[in-house]
Write a protein that holds these residues in place. Structure first.
Motif, PDB file in Angstrom:
ATOM      1  N   UNK A   1      71.910  64.973 -78.836  1.00  0.00           N
ATOM      2  CA  UNK A   1      73.340  65.870 -77.065  1.00  0.00           C
ATOM      3  C   UNK A   1      72.459  66.831 -75.947  1.00  0.00           C
ATOM      4  N   UNK A   2      71.670  67.665 -77.415  1.00  0.00           N
ATOM      5  CA  UNK A   2      70.547  68.783 -76.318  1.00  0.00           C
ATOM      6  C   UNK A   2      70.307  68.054 -75.362  1.00  0.00           C
ATOM      7  N   UNK A   3      69.310  67.082 -75.470  1.00  0.00           N
ATOM      8  CA  UNK A   3      68.150  65.465 -74.924  1.00  0.00           C
ATOM      9  C   UNK A   3      68.972  65.561 -73.221  1.00  0.00           C
ATOM     10  N   UNK A   4      70.012  64.857 -74.363  1.00  0.00           N
ATOM     11  CA  UNK A   4      70.909  63.840 -73.061  1.00  0.00           C
ATOM     12  C   UNK A   4      71.743  65.107 -71.852  1.00  0.00           C
ATOM     13  N   UNK A   5      72.089  66.052 -72.789  1.00  0.00           N
ATOM     14  CA  UNK A   5      72.172  67.358 -71.125  1.00  0.00           C
ATOM     15  C   UNK A   5      71.763  67.909 -70.905  1.00  0.00           C
ATOM     16  N   UNK A   6      70.341  67.879 -70.976  1.00  0.00           N
ATOM     17  CA  UNK A   6      69.351  68.605 -69.764  1.00  0.00           C
ATOM     18  C   UNK A   6      68.803  67.375 -69.121  1.00  0.00           C
ATOM     19  N   UNK A   7      68.321  66.351 -69.394  1.00  0.00           N
ATOM     20  CA  UNK A   7      68.409  64.885 -69.035  1.00  0.00           C
ATOM     21  C   UNK A   7      69.310  64.052 -67.891  1.00  0.00           C
ATOM     22  N   UNK A   8      70.528  64.902 -68.085  1.00  0.00           N
ATOM     23  CA  UNK A   8      71.576  64.609 -67.310  1.00  0.00           C
ATOM     24  C   UNK A   8      72.021  65.364 -66.110  1.00  0.00           C
ATOM     25  N   UNK A   9      71.376  67.041 -67.001  1.00  0.00           N
ATOM     26  CA  UNK A   9      71.472  67.814 -65.661  1.00  0.00           C
ATOM     27  C   UNK A   9      70.780  67.253 -64.588  1.00  0.00           C
ATOM     28  N   UNK A  10      68.734  66.920 -64.943  1.00  0.00           N
ATOM     29  CA  UNK A  10      67.694  67.324 -64.485  1.00  0.00           C
ATOM     30  C   UNK A  10      68.065  65.900 -63.116  1.00  0.00           C
TER      31      UNK A  10
ATOM     32  N   UNK B   1      65.553  78.029 -84.697  1.00  0.00           N
ATOM     33  CA  UNK B   1      65.664  77.361 -84.572  1.00  0.00           C
ATOM     34  C   UNK B   1      65.310  75.616 -83.757  1.00  0.00           C
ATOM     35  N   UNK B   2      65.497  74.666 -84.037  1.00  0.00           N
ATOM     36  CA  UNK B   2      65.127  73.676 -82.605  1.00  0.00           C
ATOM     37  C   UNK B   2      66.768  73.963 -82.265  1.00  0.00           C
ATOM     38  N   UNK B   3      66.345  72.842 -80.705  1.00  0.00           N
ATOM     39  CA  UNK B   3      67.715  72.409 -79.720  1.00  0.00           C
ATOM     40  C   UNK B   3      68.450  72.091 -80.878  1.00  0.00           C
ATOM     41  N   UNK B   4      68.699  71.057 -81.376  1.00  0.00           N
ATOM     42  CA  UNK B   4      69.783  70.380 -82.333  1.00  0.00           C
ATOM     43  C   UNK B   4      70.245  71.403 -83.011  1.00  0.00           C
ATOM     44  N   UNK B   5      69.216  72.106 -83.760  1.00  0.00           N
ATOM     45  CA  UNK B   5      70.890  72.771 -84.456  1.00  0.00           C
ATOM     46  C   UNK B   5      71.218  73.394 -83.711  1.00  0.00           C
ATOM     47  N   UNK B   6      70.685  74.420 -82.767  1.00  0.00           N
ATOM     48  CA  UNK B   6      71.870  75.357 -82.560  1.00  0.00           C
ATOM     49  C   UNK B   6      72.281  74.135 -80.974  1.00  0.00           C
ATOM     50  N   UNK B   7      72.231  73.228 -80.731  1.00  0.00           N
ATOM     51  CA  UNK B   7      73.297  72.139 -79.901  1.00  0.00           C
ATOM     52  C   UNK B   7      74.660  72.308 -81.178  1.00  0.00           C
ATOM     53  N   UNK B   8      73.786  71.936 -82.098  1.00  0.00           N
ATOM     54  CA  UNK B   8      75.168  71.541 -83.280  1.00  0.00           C
ATOM     55  C   UNK B   8      76.328  73.019 -83.079  1.00  0.00           C
ATOM     56  N   UNK B   9      75.124  73.932 -83.469  1.00  0.00           N
ATOM     57  CA  UNK B   9      75.576  75.120 -83.749  1.00  0.00           C
ATOM     58  C   UNK B   9      76.979  75.900 -82.873  1.00  0.00           C
TER      59      UNK B   9
END
Lengths: 401, 211
Positions: free
Chosen positions: B180-189, A4-12
């Motif tokens: 969101x995942x990308x933004x959180x990663x960036x923020x933490x870095x 799964x992609x990061x995006x999907x996992x994050x939504x999960x």
């Protein structure tokens, strides 16, 4: 195995997945250590950022600022509607036409009207129409002739029979005495919301406003049949003189020993503007071309310890009022039956007319691209405004039933 | 009856009492939305700014812009998301616009004006000040990110759903997770980088116990 992609996992993690997808991820995580690892990392990141952002504490209780905020936003909108050409804030035509109801506010790009005049027309249509449904407020009391005997109890002293133009300098209207609250308190009956509602039919409007809403029997060719009908709720403004405040204001203006009669303190002026109906017509392209408003005569009542004479002397004597405008108000003889119509000096032209035997007033802007007509008949005040010439306005007015 | 809260000119009162619709159809939904959303948005702005007056101004400005934007006629959810985005941006940028760093005394004094949770109120003024400086640091990091990334973070943190966030940011709902995942990663870095500079090479420690 498809990871799964990061995006999907994050939504999960946020339970923001479709159930089918969530089930798929569940199954996948059971078999994929890489994804399991990744999701743990994503969760750690999410938690870290969340705790850092929690430096901004959740605010449970805030002061209730809504009314004040609404007043401010509304004032700003109204301010724009009355803006002078020199003002930096003006409605651009494009802003107005980007509105919701595209059948009425559609882009005017096709018309061959120079931008300057277009802006003027839009602005003056609005201010001319606003002047139509004018109300006396303090101005009516200012127009009282000297020597008027006072009545102390509550009485309605004003019914519109005539109109009189009172000009003001659009650059600085009432500038120094701009704030009535310097000498008293002002209350306006209102909700922190719109006073106006759209209704489906003339019958419905009549029911809401409590009088028979009349409609034009003749319309210019370019005006299309069905109007948008709005009703505006009754509003009331009460001004109460506050002696202490007024004395402070006078001192501030340089009077060494201001003395205001004790009986003025607490004297109230109540202006009631009844519920009114507004019809808005568009042309065959859907652009607004005609507005018709009707309202029973506004009323002014006073109560308190001071006589009307004293109230008038007090208000007229305040420093900071524009001399020329005040002089015009004083010059109105039959103040109990005359509605002052404030118009920006040098920017509007007007003349008295007769409509169905009664007095009326035609107001137009300099370009005559738009005009308005206000008249009185049997206790009702009517006003029409639009991109029409005098003759057309008069024709419509005479055909209103 | 409602007393006027701020001074108003005769002209404005005159217009208000005689008011007829400025923009038929729009006026009504605008007023209705103002009534419904002002509170939440004020809370949102107040949370990320230090100053309730500033939050008030920001929310007013957001509604002012709404009135003139075609989105005003869109469904509730879109309007709310749009307003949230504007409030977040204005709030963060208002901070950036502050010219002078306040002196320590001014900071303590103005804490009285800010809103803190009850838990924070139990801290003594010095502790509150430290918290506040932490907030300043977080804001700096947010401002270093793209508007989209930081808005995504804040809106999520303030409780908006993915659907609402997708509406506010004008992205497909499916992309919110990725953003969101990308933004959180960036923020933490960025935070880690900042802390390492501030603490002379230490990534953890000092005031940053949360990490």
């Amino acid at each position: 195995m498809n990871c799964e992609s990061d995006g999907t996992l994050r939504a999960y993690l946020d339970a923001e997945c479709e159930p089918a997808v969530a089930a798929r991820i569940d199954a996948h995580l059971a078999e994929c250590p890489d994804c399991e690892h990744r999701i743990a990392e994503l969760q750690l990141l999410a938690k870290t950022v969340d705790s850092l952002l929690s430096a901004f504490p959740h605010v449970e209780i805030v002061p209730d600022r809504r009314q004040g905020a609404w007043d401010a936003v509304e004032s700003r909108l109204l301010e724009r509607a009355f803006a002078s050409p020199k003002s930096s804030e003006r409605y651009r035509v494009e802003e107005v036409v980007s509105g919701a109801n595209s059948s009425i506010w559609r882009n005017r790009g096709q018309r061959e009207i120079p931008t300057m005049i277009r802006n003027t027309v839009m602005r003056h249509s609005r201010s001319a129409v606003a002047a139509l449904l004018a109300v006396v407020l303090v101005a009516g009391v200012l127009a009282m002739p000297a020597g008027q005997a006072a009545a102390v109890s509550l009485l309605s002293i004003f019914r519109v029979q005539n109109f009189a133009v009172v000009t003001y300098d659009p650059g600085k209207p009432f500038e120094d005495m701009d704030n009535l609250e310097r000498v008293g308190t002002l209350e306006i009956s209102d909700r922190d919301g719109s006073n106006a509602t759209t209704v489906e039919s003339v019958a419905q409007a009549s029911e809401r406003v409590g009088f028979t809403v009349r409609t034009p029997s003749t319309l210019p060719a370019e005006v299309s049949g069905e109007p948008r009908i709005s009703v505006v709720r009754e509003s009331r403004a009460t001004f109460t003189v506050d002696r202490a405040k007024a004395e402070a204001y006078l001192r501030e203006q340089g009077e060494a020993n201001p003395s205001i009669p004790a009986e003025l303190d607490g004297t109230r002026l109540v202006v009631t503007v009844p519920a009114r109906a507004v019809l808005m017509y568009g042309d065959t392209n859907g652009q607004p071309v005609l507005v018709i408003g009707q309202i029973p005569s506004p009323t002014v009542a006073t109560e308190g310890g001071a006589s009307l004479e004293e109230l008038r002397t007090f208000l007229l004597g305040l420093p900071g009022l524009p001399e020329d405008t005040v002089a015009q108000l004083k010059a109105i003889d039959d103040w109990t039956t005359t509605m002052p119509i404030p118009l920006p000096r040098d920017r509007a032209i007007w003349r008295d007319v007769s409509v169905n035997g009664g007095p009326g007033l035609i107001v137009a802007d300099q370009t005559k691209a738009a005009g308005s007509l206000i008249w009185q008949s049997e206790g009702m005040v009517y006003g029409i405004a639009g991109q029409l010439g005098e003759d057309e306005l008069l024709d419509i007015a005479r055909g209103i039933r | 009856m409602v007393p006027l809260s701020r001074g108003r000119g005769v002209r404005e009162v005159y217009a208000k009492v005689t008011m007829f619709p400025l923009r038929p159809g729009v006026d009504e939904i605008f007023a209705e939305r103002f009534r419904r959303y002002y509170g939440d948005l004020f809370r949102l702005g107040a949370r990320y700014s230090e100053d309730i007056d500033e939050a008030d101004d920001v929310v007013q400005e957001a509604f002012w812009r709404l009135y003139h934007d075609p989105v005003v006629a869109r469904p509730d959810r879109e309007v709310y998301a749009w307003l949230s985005r504007v409030v977040v941006n204005l709030t963060l940028n208002a901070t950036r616009g502050r010219r002078r760093e306040k002196t320590r005394l001014e900071k303590i004094a103005s804490l009285a004006k800010s809103l803190s949770s009850t838990a924070e109120n139990e801290l003594n003024p010095a502790e509150q000040l430290v918290r506040r400086e932490q907030r300043i640091a977080v804001r700096e990091v947010l401002l270093a990110m793209s508007e989209r990334a930081r808005t995504c973070l804040i809106l999520r943190h303030s409780g908006l759903s993915y659907a609402e966030i997708s509406s506010a940011l004008l992205v497909a709902p499916g992309s919110v997770g990725t953003l969101l995942a990308r933004a959180e990663r960036e923020f933490a870095q960025r935070w880690a980088l900042r802390s390492s500079h501030v603490n002379g090479g230490q990534v953890l420690g000092g005031d940053n116990d949360e990490l």
